[in-house]
Enzyme design. Structure first.
Site, PDB file in Angstrom:
ATOM      1  N   LYS A   1       0.860  -1.181   0.000  1.00 42.91           N
ATOM      2  CA  LYS A   1       0.000   0.000   0.000  1.00 42.91           C
ATOM      3  C   LYS A   1       0.894   1.229   0.000  1.00 42.91           C
ATOM      4  CE  LYS A   1      -3.733   2.292   2.551  1.00 42.91           C
ATOM      5  NZ  LYS A   1      -4.634   2.192   3.727  1.00 42.91           N
TER       6      LYS A   1
ATOM      7  N   LYS B   1      -2.153  -1.455  -3.704  1.00 41.15           N
ATOM      8  CA  LYS B   1      -3.015  -0.274  -3.668  1.00 41.15           C
ATOM      9  C   LYS B   1      -2.139   0.974  -3.760  1.00 41.15           C
ATOM     10  CE  LYS B   1      -6.442   2.004  -0.712  1.00 41.15           C
ATOM     11  NZ  LYS B   1      -7.111   2.011   0.615  1.00 41.15           N
TER      12      LYS B   1
END
Length: 328
Positions: free
Chosen positions: A198, A252
């Site tokens: 992320k 992400k």
């Protein structure tokens, strides 16, 4: 004699049926996870920064689960908009077994048990400072203290009926602690989808509006989310989370990090998911609104790109639209 070679690659593209037959990548509604936002009260709350996306009451969340079932979308991802009165420095509402998230899980599993429920494990929807963990006096997010709370948070979500817990905080070691707690408490079939790579991205802004944390964040999240410059580090993060017991991993944001998706898939050959985040969704909607592109074509092309890069599935706010288009 023809001057062209015997093989013409356009030959298989000449007809629609042939293009379908030769397609190397297939996208179906079963590849989609639909992120939805839950709020207190009885009304739908449209989110200005995400045109077409709303926060839903518990009743509305159940209706969205029924809609997902009917469209062939296998799983919802839940994100709560916690009332500001319940946000504290330590995010203790996250471990309340009767918090908004847990009530939403129970409501869905009681009404539509065949739809999977994925839950966010992080403290930013619950903290008064907007960070994903507990901060010290200098504003630094404390890793081990945060991981202990995340483990308790994942456990109350599993007890409420969550099928997949998804730690999105990027603390070191939390996957192993969560897996140990789930096993010790009999939740052996609850999956962990680790947000393993992320990034500290500029694409998250509309999401922070949706969960009510816009304006709360002091500083940034660069001490725990990844540097967009780094790719090798993503492989190290994924390796650690898999070793600690993650069933699947997530990258992400999505489209700007397809190279990371492909590298993770090639390196580990495990289920890899990507989150087409709020900023990506908003850009497609903005482009379509001014006629810069066809909305439906943009949605399907970007989702196909995720699958082509190696994704097992995609979290996308366009899930209901894409499912309708794919089912047509």
């Amino acid at each position: 004699m023809s001057q062209y070679p015997a093989l013409r690659l356009r030959r298989s593209r000449a007809s629609a049926w042939s293009r379908r037959l030769h397609a190397e990548t297939v996208l179906t509604p079963a590849d989609l996870i639909w992120p939805v936002f839950v709020t207190e009260g009885e009304d739908e709350e449209p989110i200005a920064a995400l045109p077409g996306v709303s926060r839903w009451s518990l009743k509305g969340i159940v209706e969205r689960a029924r809609e997902a079932r009917d469209l062939g979308i296998p799983c919802l991802a839940l994100f709560p908009n916690t009332p500001h009165a319940l946000r504290t420095e330590d995010g203790r509402e996250a471990v309340n077994p009767d918090n908004l998230m847990c009530r939403a899980i129970r409501a869905i599993k009681n009404a539509v048990p065949e739809v999977g429920v994925l839950t966010d494990v992080a403290l930013d929807p619950y903290t008064s400072h907007g960070h994903d963990g507990i901060v010290d006096a200098a504003g630094y997010v404390l890793n081990d203290e945060t991981s202990a709370v995340l483990t308790e948070q994942a456990l109350v979500q599993a007890q409420a009926g969550a099928d997949i817990v998804a730690p999105s905080d990027m603390m070191d070691g939390r996957v192993g602690q969560i897996r140990g707690a789930l096993e010790a408490n009999g939740h052996v079939n609850v999956q962990i989808m680790a947000y393993a790579a992320k990034y500290a991205s500029a694409f998250y802004g509309p999401f922070r509006d949706a969960v009510g944390s816009r304006g709360l964040l002091k500083g940034d999240k660069k001490t725990y989310q990844m540097d967009p410059a780094n790719a090798e580090e993503a492989l190290r993060e994924v390796a650690l989370d898999l070793a600690e017991g993650a069933d699947s991993v997530m990258v992400k944001p999505g489209l700007p990090y397809l190279d990371i998706v492909a590298r993770v898939k090639n390196a580990f050959e495990v289920p890899v998911f990507a989150y087409q985040v709020s900023g990506e969704y908003a850009m497609i909607e903005a482009a379509a609104a001014v006629g810069a592109g066809d909305r439906e074509a943009l949605v399907l092309e970007t989702l196909m790109a995720f699958k082509r890069a190696g994704c097992s599935g995609v979290l996308t706010y366009h899930a209901p639209l894409a499912a309708r288009l794919l089912g047509a």
